[in-house]
Design a protein around this motif. Structure first.
Motif, PDB file in Angstrom:
ATOM      1  N   ILE A 173       0.872  -1.193   0.000  1.00  0.00           N
ATOM      2  CA  ILE A 173       0.000   0.000   0.000  1.00  0.00           C
ATOM      3  C   ILE A 173       0.899   1.230   0.000  1.00  0.00           C
ATOM      4  O   ILE A 173       1.722   1.407   0.902  1.00  0.00           O
ATOM      5  CB  ILE A 173      -0.929   0.023   1.240  1.00  0.00           C
ATOM      6  N   PRO A 174       0.796   2.102  -1.017  1.00  0.00           N
ATOM      7  CA  PRO A 174       1.653   3.296  -1.031  1.00  0.00           C
ATOM      8  C   PRO A 174       1.284   4.267   0.088  1.00  0.00           C
ATOM      9  O   PRO A 174       0.131   4.315   0.526  1.00  0.00           O
ATOM     10  CB  PRO A 174       1.406   3.911  -2.405  1.00  0.00           C
ATOM     11  N   ILE A 175       2.272   5.047   0.511  1.00  0.00           N
ATOM     12  CA  ILE A 175       2.049   6.019   1.587  1.00  0.00           C
ATOM     13  C   ILE A 175       2.420   7.412   1.078  1.00  0.00           C
ATOM     14  O   ILE A 175       3.430   7.582   0.397  1.00  0.00           O
ATOM     15  CB  ILE A 175       2.928   5.709   2.823  1.00  0.00           C
ATOM     16  N   ILE A 176       1.605   8.394   1.433  1.00  0.00           N
ATOM     17  CA  ILE A 176       1.991   9.798   1.264  1.00  0.00           C
ATOM     18  C   ILE A 176       1.999  10.428   2.660  1.00  0.00           C
ATOM     19  O   ILE A 176       0.984  10.415   3.363  1.00  0.00           O
ATOM     20  CB  ILE A 176       1.069  10.569   0.276  1.00  0.00           C
ATOM     21  N   ALA A 177       3.148  10.877   3.093  1.00  0.00           N
ATOM     22  CA  ALA A 177       3.273  11.542   4.400  1.00  0.00           C
ATOM     23  C   ALA A 177       3.386  13.038   4.144  1.00  0.00           C
ATOM     24  O   ALA A 177       4.122  13.476   3.250  1.00  0.00           O
ATOM     25  CB  ALA A 177       4.507  11.032   5.132  1.00  0.00           C
ATOM     26  N   LEU A 178       2.633  13.821   4.925  1.00  0.00           N
ATOM     27  CA  LEU A 178       2.608  15.274   4.697  1.00  0.00           C
ATOM     28  C   LEU A 178       2.801  16.029   6.012  1.00  0.00           C
ATOM     29  O   LEU A 178       2.242  15.644   7.043  1.00  0.00           O
ATOM     30  CB  LEU A 178       1.271  15.707   4.086  1.00  0.00           C
ATOM     31  N   THR A 179       3.580  17.106   5.959  1.00  0.00           N
ATOM     32  CA  THR A 179       3.745  17.966   7.124  1.00  0.00           C
ATOM     33  C   THR A 179       4.082  19.389   6.681  1.00  0.00           C
ATOM     34  O   THR A 179       4.632  19.577   5.597  1.00  0.00           O
ATOM     35  CB  THR A 179       4.845  17.449   8.083  1.00  0.00           C
ATOM     36  N   ALA A 180       3.727  20.338   7.547  1.00  0.00           N
ATOM     37  CA  ALA A 180       4.054  21.744   7.247  1.00  0.00           C
ATOM     38  C   ALA A 180       5.330  22.159   7.969  1.00  0.00           C
ATOM     39  O   ALA A 180       5.894  23.200   7.690  1.00  0.00           O
ATOM     40  CB  ALA A 180       2.909  22.651   7.678  1.00  0.00           C
ATOM     41  N   THR A 181       5.759  21.346   8.932  1.00  0.00           N
ATOM     42  CA  THR A 181       6.925  21.739   9.727  1.00  0.00           C
ATOM     43  C   THR A 181       7.805  20.529   9.959  1.00  0.00           C
ATOM     44  O   THR A 181       7.425  19.644  10.718  1.00  0.00           O
ATOM     45  CB  THR A 181       6.493  22.287  11.107  1.00  0.00           C
ATOM     46  N   ALA A 182       8.965  20.489   9.338  1.00  0.00           N
ATOM     47  CA  ALA A 182       9.883  19.383   9.597  1.00  0.00           C
ATOM     48  C   ALA A 182      11.320  19.842   9.425  1.00  0.00           C
ATOM     49  O   ALA A 182      11.735  20.213   8.337  1.00  0.00           O
ATOM     50  CB  ALA A 182       9.577  18.209   8.672  1.00  0.00           C
ATOM     51  N   THR A 183      12.064  19.811  10.526  1.00  0.00           N
ATOM     52  CA  THR A 183      13.499  20.075  10.460  1.00  0.00           C
ATOM     53  C   THR A 183      14.138  18.839   9.829  1.00  0.00           C
ATOM     54  O   THR A 183      13.514  17.777   9.761  1.00  0.00           O
ATOM     55  CB  THR A 183      14.061  20.263  11.878  1.00  0.00           C
ATOM     56  N   PRO A 184      15.396  18.942   9.373  1.00  0.00           N
ATOM     57  CA  PRO A 184      16.061  17.756   8.799  1.00  0.00           C
ATOM     58  C   PRO A 184      15.995  16.547   9.737  1.00  0.00           C
ATOM     59  O   PRO A 184      15.799  15.421   9.294  1.00  0.00           O
ATOM     60  CB  PRO A 184      17.500  18.242   8.596  1.00  0.00           C
ATOM     61  N   LYS A 185      16.130  16.788  11.045  1.00  0.00           N
ATOM     62  CA  LYS A 185      16.085  15.703  12.033  1.00  0.00           C
ATOM     63  C   LYS A 185      14.707  15.026  12.030  1.00  0.00           C
ATOM     64  O   LYS A 185      14.598  13.788  12.050  1.00  0.00           O
ATOM     65  CB  LYS A 185      16.403  16.289  13.422  1.00  0.00           C
ATOM     66  N   VAL A 186      13.640  15.825  11.993  1.00  0.00           N
ATOM     67  CA  VAL A 186      12.275  15.279  12.002  1.00  0.00           C
ATOM     68  C   VAL A 186      11.989  14.535  10.689  1.00  0.00           C
ATOM     69  O   VAL A 186      11.370  13.471  10.696  1.00  0.00           O
ATOM     70  CB  VAL A 186      11.235  16.408  12.262  1.00  0.00           C
ATOM     71  N   GLN A 187      12.453  15.071   9.566  1.00  0.00           N
ATOM     72  CA  GLN A 187      12.276  14.392   8.267  1.00  0.00           C
ATOM     73  C   GLN A 187      12.836  12.978   8.329  1.00  0.00           C
ATOM     74  O   GLN A 187      12.205  12.017   7.901  1.00  0.00           O
ATOM     75  CB  GLN A 187      13.027  15.146   7.161  1.00  0.00           C
ATOM     76  N   GLN A 188      14.051  12.891   8.866  1.00  0.00           N
ATOM     77  CA  GLN A 188      14.737  11.599   8.983  1.00  0.00           C
ATOM     78  C   GLN A 188      13.915  10.629   9.834  1.00  0.00           C
ATOM     79  O   GLN A 188      13.737   9.461   9.470  1.00  0.00           O
ATOM     80  CB  GLN A 188      16.093  11.886   9.648  1.00  0.00           C
ATOM     81  N   ASP A 189      13.407  11.112  10.967  1.00  0.00           N
ATOM     82  CA  ASP A 189      12.593  10.288  11.867  1.00  0.00           C
ATOM     83  C   ASP A 189      11.349   9.755  11.169  1.00  0.00           C
ATOM     84  O   ASP A 189      10.977   8.595  11.322  1.00  0.00           O
ATOM     85  CB  ASP A 189      12.147  11.126  13.084  1.00  0.00           C
ATOM     86  N   ILE A 190      10.663  10.649  10.424  1.00  0.00           N
ATOM     87  CA  ILE A 190       9.412  10.272   9.757  1.00  0.00           C
ATOM     88  C   ILE A 190       9.677   9.158   8.745  1.00  0.00           C
ATOM     89  O   ILE A 190       8.987   8.122   8.732  1.00  0.00           O
ATOM     90  CB  ILE A 190       8.775  11.496   9.045  1.00  0.00           C
TER      91      ILE A 190
END
Length: 729
Positions: A173-190
């Motif tokens: 099942i494909p996933i699309i993850a969306l956010t308005a606020t993500a530091t490089p550290k948070v991007q990596q975590d997601i």
């Protein structure tokens, strides 16, 4: 080509738009090709269409995981309005009863529902997992994906279970993850948590050029807010506060000042919150005062200002909340109030948390402090936080720091020295430790590492802490240093930093502006210290008071006391409503004596062409109003003052002060039942006659005149209260 034509046809037919915004088209194409997709897009960039449109075009039902019921309801209502049928979109969460849930499941199974919004808590329930296995899932959209990361500003543990649930529902099942606020550290975590490290990343610029950022010292904050809103009459705005209590208080003050405002927080019932939201969207209300519970997914494009009464806990939170202003590309003013007291409160909130969470929270909060105290372009700082470099010249004066006059200092030698020190110490310390070395602060960490023996120790004390804070902040912003968030914010040298040590070039940095100390909340409504007393008007008001006192055969102080007249000379009230807000006046006195005073002031203002500071006459809730009401009720029931004080947990002196304050503001109190027990009738008459013939209401002078052997201070004080109440109110 066929997909492209179909995309534009559906965009036009369903949403009524002719063109895509930014990277929307590429994002939608990617998800239609069943590829994992990661979208980082600022508030107002059009994230929702990125999953709504492909859901409508795909076979099966898209599952949208969303953290807030308000957000789901808002989006489902919009989709139903666009699609013309209620079955096209549904939400599944704890707000539904059994009948509603059965209807949702029936529509989904029949294939009529293209988008099913689910709360993460509902998604993990076994019965819902079993149900979702029965349907064809086109893809899963994880909205507000930053909730996955402990480094995000709104961490939710349930979000970390999403991948496991998707694996249980079906394969590939494909996933699309969306956010308005993500530091490089948070991007990596997601990406790591959702197991989508190969996802196509679409990252828009975090710059919102139409937003003006302004941070002010927290001083007379309610006055400042009322003044700002009165200057923006008819515009929609949101005010964020940290506590529910403060939300209620601010909303009440705004309402008292004729501003259409309502509170919004999780302590209100769901119906009231929904009604408040609808009133804001329908423009029956101009201002919402809220905790951070408000605003996520609220699709109101013309919010013109966002005010932070209290500084937020994180830069992500600040960015997301300010991002609710000017989503239509029009004017958006972002005003935040900063005080060290707020920081102390936020630090206290963290003290009971686990060590790792506290360490992360402290680092996140430190970024907010550095942002607030820095004199560097706000936009540059925000974008740097999200991993984006920005030349401050591009701000175009759209923040207070860019608009203000700046003080520069030559940082060349100091920067080289600081970078060399960080290198020598093995890049194992944070900025505060480096500042402590330069300033000669001998704490346990400094002495345990013997850094008090370094030649640099205390070498920068004469420059002052503000300079060293300014230097390290800008060394980070200009990429001479990197903050290692994985290791408690330790400072590492960048490639540019190492080059600078070997071959320095002239560097000028901006000196931080010291933030003024904030006043106590109790002083928020005090008259401005800078306001100068209009002595000419004061004399005219005193003459009028004397004239009325002779007509009514009353001492002048019974009518209005001097502090009240002085405040009238600062604020120039010209209506009874405005007069009621003057200290020591209240409704009773305003109605009984006010008319000639406001007539005189009105005429004086017109004749002298005075620009009245009406925006500073802030109507406030009576301090301890609940206590005052209770005292009045108890006096009506003829309960002894000592007993009232005891029941309220206050002293007898406190109760006398409260009673005096009530009477001075024009409310009549009958204390005869109490005074008759203490003072015989003849002595009462003597004191009454004294005050009737006196031009002053001083207890000390009365005691001297009447004889301190014959009367106690308490007796005179009670008789003065009786006198003012009976004749003045």
């Amino acid at each position: 080509m066929e997909i492209k034509k179909s995309l534009f046809d559906n965009l036009q037919n369903f949403f009524g738009f002719d063109n895509f915004k930014g990277e929307q088209e590429a994002i939608i194409t990617n998800i239609l090709q069943r590829k994992d997709t990661f979208v980082i897009m600022p508030t107002g960039g059009g994230k929702s269409i990125c999953y709504q449109l492909p859901a409508l075009m795909s076979e099966g039902t898209a599952i949208v995981i969303s953290p807030l019921i308000a957000l789901m309801k808002n989006q489902v209502d919009q989709l139903r309005a666009f699609g013309g049928t209620d079955s096209i979109a549904h939400f599944l969460n704890s707000s539904l009863n059994k009948t509603d849930t059965a209807k949702v499941k029936q529509d989904v199974l029949s294939g009529e529902t293209k988008l099913l919004y689910v709360a993460p808590e509902s998604l993990t329930k076994q019965e819902n997992i079993d149900f979702l296995r029965l349907i064809k899932v086109s893809f899963v959209a994880v909205d507000e994906a930053h909730c996955i990361s402990e480094w995000g500003h709104d961490f939710r543990p349930e979000y970390r279970k999403i991948r496991q649930v998707i694996n249980n529902i079906g394969e590939n099942i494909p996933i699309i993850a969306l956010t308005a606020t993500a530091t490089p550290k948070v991007q990596q975590d997601i990406q790591k948590n959702l197991q989508m490290t190969d996802a196509t990343l679409f990252k828009s610029s975090f710059n919102r050029p139409n937003l003006f950022y302004d941070v002010r010292a927290k001083k007379n904050v309610l006055k400042e807010i009322v003044k700002f809103i009165k200057g923006n009459t008819g515009k929609s705005g949101i005010i964020y506060c940290l506590s529910r209590k403060k939300v209620e208080e601010v909303a009440e003050v705004l309402s008292l000042n004729g501003i259409k405002a309502l509170p919004y927080h999780a302590g209100l019932d769901a119906k009231m919150r929904a009604d408040t939201q609808d009133k804001f969207l329908m423009e029956d209300v101009d201002v919402i005062v809220a905790t951070i519970a408000f605003g996520m997914g609220i699709d109101k494009p013309d919010v013109r200002y966002v005010i932070h009464h209290d500084i937020p806990k994180s830069m992500e939170g600040y960015y997301q909340e300010t991002g609710r202003a000017g989503r239509d590309g029009g004017e958006g003013y972002c005003l935040a109030f900063y005080s060290e007291k707020d920081i102390e409160k936020l630090t206290k909130f963290m003290k009971d948390k686990p060590v790792s969470e506290r360490e992360i929270g402290t680092q996140i909060l430190k970024e907010v402090i550095d942002y607030s105290e820095s004199a560097v372009c706000r936009r540059k700082q925000i974008l740097h936080y999200f991993g984006e470099n920005f030349n401050e010249a591009g701000c175009n004066g759209m923040c207070d720091n860019s608009a203000h006059q700046k003080t520069y200092f030559d940082a060349t030698e100091k920067l080289q020295c600081t970078l060399r020190l960080i290198e020598q110490l093995g890049e194992k310390f944070d900025d505060q430790h480096i500042i402590n070395i330069m300033m000669g602060v001998e704490n346990s960490q400094i002495t345990s590492y013997e850094h008090n023996k370094l030649p640099e120790f205390c070498s920068g004390k004469a420059d002052g802490e503000i300079l060293w804070k300014s230097l390290l902040r800008q060394a980070l912003l200009d990429n001479y240093l990197i903050k290692d968030t994985d290791s408690y914010g330790l400072l590492r040298l960048s490639k540019s930093g190492r080059s600078f040590i070997e071959a320095p070039h002239t560097v000028k940095f901006i000196m931080n502006r010291p933030m003024e100390a904030a006043d106590d909340d109790s002083d928020e409504n005090a008259p401005s210290a800078t306001s100068s007393l209009d002595t000419q008007l004061l004399q005219m008001l005193k003459d009028l008071r004397k004239k009325i006192s002779k007509q009514k055969n009353l001492p002048p102080f019974v009518i209005f006391q001097d502090p009240s007249l002085e405040e009238m000379c600062n604020h120039y009230p010209v209506t009874i409503d405005e007069l009621k807000q003057i200290q020591g006046v209240g409704a009773g006195k305003a109605l009984k004596f006010g008319a000639p005073f406001i007539e005189l002031i009105k005429k004086y203002v017109e004749e002298n062409d005075i620009d009245r500071p009406v925006d500073l006459v802030i109507k406030s809730q009576a301090n301890k109003s609940a206590l005052k009401v209770s005292i009045i009720q108890n006096i009506d029931r003829q309960i002894a003052l000592e007993d009232i004080a005891s029941s309220k947990g206050i002293t007898y002196e406190d109760i006398i002060r409260e009673v005096e304050s009530i009477v001075n503001s024009g409310t009549k109190l009958n204390l005869n039942y109490y005074i008759d027990e203490m003072i015989d009738e003849d002595r009462q008459d003597e004191v009454f006659d004294y005050f009737r013939g006196s031009e002053q209401d001083s207890i000390d002078i009365a005691l001297k005149e009447l004889g301190s052997d014959d009367y106690t201070r308490e007796e005179i004080q009670l008789m003065r209260i009786k006198f003012l109440s009976e004749l003045g109110n």
